[in-house]
Design an enzyme around this catalytic site. Sequence first.
Site, short mmCIF file in Angstrom:
data_model
loop_
_atom_site.label_atom_id
_atom_site.label_comp_id
_atom_site.label_asym_id
_atom_site.label_seq_id
_atom_site.Cartn_x
_atom_site.Cartn_y
_atom_site.Cartn_z
N VAL A 18 0.49 2.18 5.38
CA VAL A 18 0.14 1.22 5.88
C VAL A 18 0.72 -0.18 6.80
O VAL A 18 0.68 -1.26 7.70
CB VAL A 18 1.09 0.24 4.42
CG1 VAL A 18 0.92 -1.07 4.04
CG2 VAL A 18 -0.08 1.37 3.16
N ARG A 92 5.33 4.84 -13.35
CA ARG A 92 5.68 4.19 -12.91
C ARG A 92 6.72 3.86 -12.32
O ARG A 92 7.43 3.23 -11.23
CB ARG A 92 5.13 3.05 -13.26
CG ARG A 92 4.15 2.08 -12.07
CD ARG A 92 3.16 1.20 -12.19
NE ARG A 92 2.94 0.67 -14.33
CZ ARG A 92 1.72 -0.21 -14.93
NH1 ARG A 92 1.59 -1.01 -14.01
NH2 ARG A 92 1.34 -0.07 -16.03
N ASN A 124 5.05 -0.45 -2.64
CA ASN A 124 4.96 -0.52 -4.69
C ASN A 124 5.63 -0.03 -5.44
O ASN A 124 7.20 1.12 -4.96
CB ASN A 124 4.81 0.91 -4.81
CG ASN A 124 2.53 -0.44 -4.57
OD1 ASN A 124 2.42 -1.12 -4.56
ND2 ASN A 124 1.51 0.80 -3.84
N ASP A 152 -6.25 -6.89 -4.52
CA ASP A 152 -7.12 -7.29 -5.24
C ASP A 152 -7.81 -8.27 -6.05
O ASP A 152 -9.55 -8.11 -6.26
CB ASP A 152 -5.97 -7.40 -6.68
CG ASP A 152 -5.04 -6.25 -6.94
OD1 ASP A 152 -4.54 -4.98 -7.69
OD2 ASP A 152 -3.89 -6.60 -5.52
N ARG A 155 -10.63 -8.37 -2.84
CA ARG A 155 -11.62 -6.77 -3.85
C ARG A 155 -12.51 -7.40 -4.67
O ARG A 155 -13.41 -6.96 -4.63
CB ARG A 155 -10.78 -5.41 -4.74
CG ARG A 155 -10.13 -4.73 -3.45
CD ARG A 155 -9.59 -3.74 -4.74
NE ARG A 155 -8.70 -2.47 -3.70
CZ ARG A 155 -7.87 -1.76 -3.48
NH1 ARG A 155 -6.82 -2.37 -4.26
NH2 ARG A 155 -7.50 -1.02 -2.28
N HIS A 179 0.29 -6.74 -9.51
CA HIS A 179 -0.52 -5.31 -8.84
C HIS A 179 -0.39 -4.09 -9.08
O HIS A 179 0.31 -3.39 -9.68
CB HIS A 179 0.30 -5.34 -6.96
CG HIS A 179 -0.26 -4.47 -6.07
ND1 HIS A 179 -1.93 -4.83 -6.64
CD2 HIS A 179 0.26 -3.75 -5.96
CE1 HIS A 179 -1.83 -3.74 -5.35
NE2 HIS A 179 -1.16 -2.87 -5.92
P1 NAD Z 1 4.11 6.76 3.89
O1 NAD Z 1 4.56 7.78 3.46
O2 NAD Z 1 2.73 7.07 5.53
O3 NAD Z 1 5.05 5.69 4.91
C1 NAD Z 1 5.45 5.42 4.94
C2 NAD Z 1 7.30 4.97 5.72
O4 NAD Z 1 8.26 4.41 5.20
C3 NAD Z 1 6.89 7.08 6.11
O5 NAD Z 1 6.86 6.71 7.88
C4 NAD Z 1 8.29 7.10 5.86
O6 NAD Z 1 9.01 8.11 6.92
C5 NAD Z 1 9.26 6.18 6.30
N1 NAD Z 1 10.36 5.61 5.06
C6 NAD Z 1 11.12 6.42 3.92
N2 NAD Z 1 11.87 5.79 3.43
C7 NAD Z 1 12.71 5.40 4.39
C8 NAD Z 1 13.97 5.14 5.13
N3 NAD Z 1 14.70 4.88 3.75
N4 NAD Z 1 13.61 4.20 6.10
C9 NAD Z 1 13.26 4.01 6.88
N5 NAD Z 1 11.48 4.53 6.49
C10 NAD Z 1 11.45 4.90 5.91
O7 NAD Z 1 3.23 5.52 3.18
P2 NAD Z 1 2.11 4.86 3.00
O8 NAD Z 1 0.81 5.46 3.20
O9 NAD Z 1 1.80 3.93 4.40
O10 NAD Z 1 2.07 3.79 1.62
C11 NAD Z 1 4.11 2.99 1.99
C12 NAD Z 1 3.96 1.74 0.87
O11 NAD Z 1 3.51 0.96 0.65
C13 NAD Z 1 4.42 2.75 -0.41
O12 NAD Z 1 4.87 2.71 -1.48
C14 NAD Z 1 2.83 2.46 -0.89
O13 NAD Z 1 2.58 2.48 -2.42
C15 NAD Z 1 2.48 0.95 -0.52
N6 NAD Z 1 1.16 0.17 -0.75
C16 NAD Z 1 1.08 -1.33 -1.49
C17 NAD Z 1 -0.01 -1.06 -1.57
C18 NAD Z 1 -0.03 -2.69 -2.41
O14 NAD Z 1 -0.62 -3.82 -2.30
N7 NAD Z 1 1.56 -4.09 -2.23
C19 NAD Z 1 -1.36 -1.06 -0.73
C20 NAD Z 1 -1.02 0.02 -0.13
C21 NAD Z 1 -0.05 1.21 -0.13
#
Ligand code: NAD
Length: 317
Positions: A18, A92, A124, A152, A155, A179
Amino acid sequence: MIKKASGSKIAIIGTGFVGTTSAYTILIRGLTSQIVLIDADRKRAEGEAMDLNHGLPFAEPVEIWAGDYSDCENADIVLITVGGARKGGQSRLELAAENFEIMNQVVPRITEYNQKCILLVVTNPVDAMTYAALKLSDFPARKVIGSGTVLDTARLRYVLGEYLKVDTRNVHAYIIGEHGDSEVPVWSLANVAGIRLKDYCPLCKIPYNKNFFDELFLKVRNAGREIIERKGRTNYGVGLSIAKIVESIIRNENSILTVSCYLENYYGVSDVCLSVPTVVNRDGVREIIPFPLDEKEKEAFQRSADIVKKITKSLGL
Ligand code: NAD
């Protein structure tokens, strides 16, 4: 290095799917002059910065580097995309506890170097994490925004545009609340080019059936799960949603977006972060729009708030 006139800086904490898709989208839309990538996995952040930099001959000038928390200094926006998504079998509440622990590490490090930025939370469960960021930072409420139901809502507009065979940008329909599973489609105000959906359909000889639209909404609500089942994660739709929020802040657009923000007496809902149509500009939340919801929508929104409050209470917030 030629810098963009806007002189703005965006720090991205979490350079996973993301975070990096957001960086890429922000880059190709020329929204800022500096992007700093920060991650617990420094090597990953470095690799991502190198990869993005190699596209610069085809984009607008921007300085991109892998940095640390001190680079949050003077950032206009700090985007928080750290942590994981829900894994199979994980509830969750369990995800909330896991990511709250990460927020506890990350937010104080940001505020050590910057107390004036806008915190844009994507991690999330995003409503609970936005509330956590607000409490942990002690920032004014207007400066802490979650990406909420911007995705959302996009979408919903996409599937409606497809069904009605019109440009999705002519469809004005909103999803508010959490969300997540309790989010609420505001059908009573959905319109196409200013014509209420239920009037537009017969006018254009398109079948209008409330059950059909309810099923369409269920598809929207489950879209994240459907994508994750197929490719393991979602990143493009959310990356573009984040770029839109960033654009509204950086360019002071006053766009109305369903971001998650702190609510005080919104249809009786207080002390929780949830998505409602909000005017977003360079100060963050300029104004929250009191949407004229119908009774059922109000009740569904209040139920959604109760669900998010349960999550924040479980975190001791
Ligand atoms: P990912 O696993 O690809 O990336 C997460 C990153 O966070 C990793 O690079 C990891 O090294 C880093 N990280 C973890 N702990 C850390 C810390 N303490 N300090 C610094 N960096 C740290 O995950 P992603 O697919 O990029 O998703 C990230 C978040 O976004 C998730 O919680 C996911 O559910 C959320 N998300 C939200 C939405 C939304 O609409 N709100 C949509 C998609 C994903």
